[in-house]
Every structure is written in structure tokens, then in C-alpha cells.
Design an enzyme around this catalytic site. Structure first.
Site, short mmCIF file in Angstrom:
data_model
loop_
_atom_site.label_atom_id
_atom_site.label_comp_id
_atom_site.label_asym_id
_atom_site.label_seq_id
_atom_site.Cartn_x
_atom_site.Cartn_y
_atom_site.Cartn_z
N ASP A 11 0.86 -1.18 0.00
CA ASP A 11 0.00 0.00 0.00
C ASP A 11 0.90 1.23 0.00
O ASP A 11 2.12 1.13 0.22
CB ASP A 11 -0.92 0.00 1.22
CG ASP A 11 -1.93 1.14 1.23
OD1 ASP A 11 -2.29 1.63 0.14
OD2 ASP A 11 -2.34 1.56 2.33
N SER A 12 0.30 2.39 -0.21
CA SER A 12 1.07 3.63 -0.14
C SER A 12 1.42 3.97 1.30
O SER A 12 2.39 4.69 1.56
CB SER A 12 0.28 4.79 -0.76
OG SER A 12 -0.92 5.01 -0.04
N TYR A 43 -0.90 8.28 -2.70
CA TYR A 43 -1.24 7.97 -4.09
C TYR A 43 -2.45 8.75 -4.58
O TYR A 43 -2.59 9.00 -5.77
CB TYR A 43 -1.54 6.48 -4.24
CG TYR A 43 -0.33 5.58 -4.30
CD1 TYR A 43 0.97 6.09 -4.21
CD2 TYR A 43 -0.47 4.21 -4.45
CE1 TYR A 43 2.07 5.25 -4.25
CE2 TYR A 43 0.62 3.37 -4.50
CZ TYR A 43 1.89 3.89 -4.40
OH TYR A 43 2.97 3.07 -4.47
N GLY A 44 -3.35 9.10 -3.67
CA GLY A 44 -4.61 9.69 -4.07
C GLY A 44 -4.50 11.02 -4.78
O GLY A 44 -5.43 11.44 -5.48
N CYS A 75 -4.51 -1.62 -1.84
CA CYS A 75 -4.72 -0.20 -2.10
C CYS A 75 -5.68 -0.07 -3.28
O CYS A 75 -5.39 -0.59 -4.36
CB CYS A 75 -3.38 0.47 -2.43
SG CYS A 75 -3.49 2.19 -2.97
N ASN A 76 -6.81 0.59 -3.06
CA ASN A 76 -7.78 0.73 -4.13
C ASN A 76 -7.23 1.57 -5.28
O ASN A 76 -7.45 1.25 -6.45
CB ASN A 76 -9.06 1.39 -3.59
CG ASN A 76 -9.91 0.44 -2.78
OD1 ASN A 76 -10.79 -0.23 -3.30
ND2 ASN A 76 -9.64 0.37 -1.48
N THR A 77 -6.54 2.66 -4.95
CA THR A 77 -6.03 3.53 -6.00
C THR A 77 -5.04 2.79 -6.89
O THR A 77 -5.15 2.81 -8.13
CB THR A 77 -5.36 4.78 -5.40
OG1 THR A 77 -6.31 5.47 -4.58
CG2 THR A 77 -4.86 5.71 -6.48
N CYS A 189 -11.14 3.00 0.14
CA CYS A 189 -9.71 3.21 0.40
C CYS A 189 -9.40 2.35 1.61
O CYS A 189 -10.14 2.36 2.60
CB CYS A 189 -9.41 4.68 0.70
SG CYS A 189 -7.73 4.98 1.30
N THR A 190 -8.32 1.58 1.55
CA THR A 190 -8.04 0.65 2.65
C THR A 190 -7.69 1.37 3.94
O THR A 190 -7.74 0.77 5.01
CB THR A 190 -6.90 -0.32 2.26
OG1 THR A 190 -5.74 0.42 1.84
CG2 THR A 190 -7.34 -1.25 1.14
N HIS A 191 -7.35 2.65 3.87
CA HIS A 191 -7.15 3.42 5.11
C HIS A 191 -8.44 3.61 5.89
O HIS A 191 -8.42 3.68 7.13
CB HIS A 191 -6.58 4.81 4.79
CG HIS A 191 -5.11 4.85 4.53
ND1 HIS A 191 -4.56 4.48 3.33
CD2 HIS A 191 -4.07 5.22 5.32
CE1 HIS A 191 -3.25 4.63 3.37
NE2 HIS A 191 -2.93 5.07 4.56
#
Length: 265
Positions: A11-12, A43-44, A75-77, A189-191
């Protein structure tokens, strides 16, 4: 002989821990490498071109270094932009993360759902396609929030999350025309699942939250079914792609996820 190759989560930042946790609940003997691309965070706010170039190249280096049996792009992005590029470049199973629009539509009674992600994720054609395939009879409202990403990172570093800041970000969905009818929010978003307690505290009563973590965990368990695992679980690695002493503040939280070794790539 036991197979010591790890599962590698990418992930970022620390958001992918929301995917790692349900996976390790299903696969408690799996060796772990968790990589936070702190050098490219967040990344967003980056362009599709930047992400499509950076992610496959970086995962190629990581695959050579850690020899994973499987990579989860948590990470979705990164997944909505670079997943196909990564699969074309690497000869091992790659599991992506996409917005959980299908289960959200199935659960919605008002037929109005919200998709809460980064600005880069919510504008992707991939999201259009998911909505067209699985939520044809729903109104799908979207909002991109970089602030929630920063708040999740701060929370895991031990800081208190101000509820008014979370409420302000959710207003980006609820204050859109028709937003008062939202009864399910997709944490795209995984966050964001890391802030679910705070979001539930400020959201209208009855609003549900869904994310892709449990489904990804089941997918990883399926892909590794029948494989062997080490008899003695080695310490998990948390890897950052930039050097920052502040990463040490995350050490106590990372240890609770089984990541007791911190490294810089």
C-alpha cells in the site's frame, strides 16, 4: 518441507493493514511482509500515469528481494490504475483491491449508496463499471477524501482523531443532492476501515459501512489452499520505501499486526 515464502501486502501507507488483518485471521501461520510506499505517499493525489509507472516497477524490486508466494495490492487507487500492469509484469499471483460496490448494493434498502475513496479512485472508469454491473438500480454518490487518509495514518501513530474532521469528510457524501438517503457507504480506500469507529460515531443512525478486506482474505486463502507454511512463524517485516524517523512511532501498532521488524527499502 515447509514453505517460508511470505505473503506480501503493498500500500502507499498503513491502510493495507485493514486487509492484512482479516487475511491473517484466516491464515495465522502465514509469513508476512508489509510494504508501505512512504516514498510515494499519498497515491490519491498522483496522476494515473505516475501510479501506473511506479507501482509495477516497485513491486518488481520487492518480488526479487522477498520472493513472495503471492502479492496483495492492498490499495484501491493502485489496484484500479495499475493492477493489470503488475499482472503483466510479474509471474506470480496478484490480488487487487477494488471498491465493494457489489455487496453495498446488495445491502442497501434505500437504493442509494456512497463510495468514499481517494480522489484518484473515485474518478476511475473501473468504478463506473462496477456501478453499472452491480448497482444499476442504485444512485451511487462519490466523494474523494485525502484528509481521511492522513487521519488514519495519524491514528495508527498514536494520535487522537478529531471527530469533527471525520464528520466534515462524510458531509462530502451526505450533503450531495440525495445524500440524505445513503444507507451504505463503501470504504473504497483501505485506510478508511481503520477509522470506522470514528465514522460510525458521526454518521446518521443506521448507515452501514462495507469494505473489501474480508473478501480479499477469502481470495488469498483460496489461492494458497493446500500450500505448506513454516512450523515456526518468523517475525513479520514492515518495510518503508523512504527513511523517516517518524516511522518508529508506528512500531507498537505494527507489532500488534505481527510486524515486529521494521526495514527501509
Amino acid at each position: 518441507m515447509s514453505d517460508r515464502r511470505p505473503l506480501l501486502f503493498f500500500d502507499s501507507g498503513v491502510g493495507g493493514l485493514s486487509v492484512l488483518a482479516p487475511t491473517t485471521a484466516l491464515l495465522p501461520r502465514a509469513p508476512l511482509v508489509y510494504v508501505a510506499d512512504s516514498g510515494g505517499f499519498p497515491y490519491g493525489t498522483k496522476s494515473e500515469t505516475e501510479i501506473a509507472a511506479r507501482v509495477p516497477a516497485l513491486l518488481g524490486r520487492l518480488a526479487e528481494r522477498y520472493d513472495p508466494r503471492l502479492i496483495v495490492i492492498a490499495c484501491n487507487t493502485a489496484s484500479t490504475i495499475a493492477l493489470q500492469h503488475v499482472r503483466a509484469a510479474l509471474d506470480l499471483p496478484i490480488v487487487g483491491t477494488v471498491p465493494a460496490i457489489k455487496p453495498a448494493a446488495a445491502a442497501s434498502r434505500t437504493r442509494t449508496i456512497g463510495v468514499l475513496g481517494t480522489a484518484a479512485t473515485v474518478r476511475q472508469p473501473y468504478v463506473d463499471d462496477l456501478a453499472a454491473r452491480f448497482a444499476q438500480d442504485c444512485t451511487v454518490l462519490r466523494h474523494g477524501s485525502g484528509r481521511l487518509v492522513a487521519l488514519a495514518e495519524a491514528k495508527l501513530a498514536g494520535e487522537t482523531v478529531p471527530l469533527d474532521a471525520v464528520s466534515h469528510e462524510l458531509d462530502g457524501l451526505f450533503h450531495q443532492p440525495g445524500g440524505e438517503r445513503i444507507d451504505v457507504i463503501v470504504n473504497a480506500c483501505t485506510h478508511f476501515p481503520l477509522l470506522e469507529a470514528e465514522m460510525r460515531a458521526v454518521a446518521p443512525a443506521g448507515v452501514a459501512f462495507v469494505d473489501g478486506g474480508p473478501g480479499i482474505a477469502r481470495r488469498v486463502a483460496h489461492l494458497t489452499q493446500g500450500q505448506s507454511w513454516p512450523e515456526h512463524l518468523p517475525p513479520g517485516h514492515a518495510v518503508f520505501t523512504s527513511h523517516d524517523p517518524a516511522h518508529r512511532r508506528l512500531a507498537p501498532t505494527l507489532a500488534t499486526y505481527g510486524l515486529s521488524r521494521l526495514e527501509t527499502l
